[in-house]
Write a protein that holds these residues in place. Structure first.
Motif, mmCIF file in Angstrom:
data_model
loop_
_atom_site.group_PDB
_atom_site.id
_atom_site.type_symbol
_atom_site.label_atom_id
_atom_site.label_comp_id
_atom_site.label_asym_id
_atom_site.label_seq_id
_atom_site.Cartn_x
_atom_site.Cartn_y
_atom_site.Cartn_z
ATOM 1 N N VAL A 68 9.714 -9.474 -4.525
ATOM 2 C CA VAL A 68 10.315 -8.770 -3.395
ATOM 3 C C VAL A 68 9.244 -7.868 -2.769
ATOM 4 O O VAL A 68 8.524 -7.169 -3.463
ATOM 5 C CB VAL A 68 11.534 -7.936 -3.841
ATOM 6 N N TYR A 69 9.156 -7.900 -1.437
ATOM 7 C CA TYR A 69 8.177 -7.130 -0.678
ATOM 8 C C TYR A 69 8.898 -6.127 0.226
ATOM 9 O O TYR A 69 10.056 -6.321 0.580
ATOM 10 C CB TYR A 69 7.305 -8.052 0.176
ATOM 11 N N SER A 70 8.185 -5.078 0.641
ATOM 12 C CA SER A 70 8.807 -4.052 1.479
ATOM 13 C C SER A 70 8.533 -4.232 2.972
ATOM 14 O O SER A 70 9.212 -3.635 3.791
ATOM 15 C CB SER A 70 8.343 -2.660 1.052
ATOM 16 N N LEU A 71 7.555 -5.044 3.335
ATOM 17 C CA LEU A 71 7.214 -5.238 4.751
ATOM 18 C C LEU A 71 7.358 -6.692 5.166
ATOM 19 O O LEU A 71 6.907 -7.600 4.465
ATOM 20 C CB LEU A 71 5.781 -4.787 5.036
ATOM 21 N N ASP A 72 7.957 -6.893 6.333
ATOM 22 C CA ASP A 72 8.075 -8.218 6.936
ATOM 23 C C ASP A 72 7.042 -8.310 8.047
ATOM 24 O O ASP A 72 7.114 -7.588 9.033
ATOM 25 C CB ASP A 72 9.482 -8.400 7.497
ATOM 26 N N LEU A 73 6.062 -9.193 7.872
ATOM 27 C CA LEU A 73 5.006 -9.360 8.877
ATOM 28 C C LEU A 73 5.167 -10.662 9.640
ATOM 29 O O LEU A 73 4.199 -11.231 10.133
ATOM 30 C CB LEU A 73 3.632 -9.304 8.203
#
Length: 86
Positions: A68-73
């Motif tokens: 799980v990541y905190s930023l959507d690029l």
């Protein structure tokens, strides 16, 4: 007259400046322990997940085996998240 201003005005000014600087130096940095909804990398795209992580501890925050990541690029995700068990 001048002595009266100095005897009363100087302590008053010091007191008022102390109040002003007390509020001016308050630290308002955001904490990094709030629950945050994350993103996972799926089918070459970064999509939203229902998993929430608090970014504390050393255990990787995962859902279905995906990090799980905190930023959507857009076409990629960044900032891998961790969690602390409750």
């Amino acid at each position: 007259m001048r002595t009266k201003i100095l005897k009363f005005g100087m302590p008053l000014m010091a007191f008022l400046l102390g109040i002003v600087f007390a509020f001016a130096t308050e630290n308002n940095l955001p904490k990094d322990d709030a629950l945050v909804q994350g993103y996972i990398f799926w089918n070459n795209d970064c999509i939203t997940t229902t998993k929430v992580c608090n970014n504390q501890g050393a255990i990787p925050c995962q859902v279905g085996g995906n990090q799980v990541y905190s930023l959507d690029l857009g076409k990629s995700c960044a900032n891998a998240m961790t969690h602390r068990p409750l």
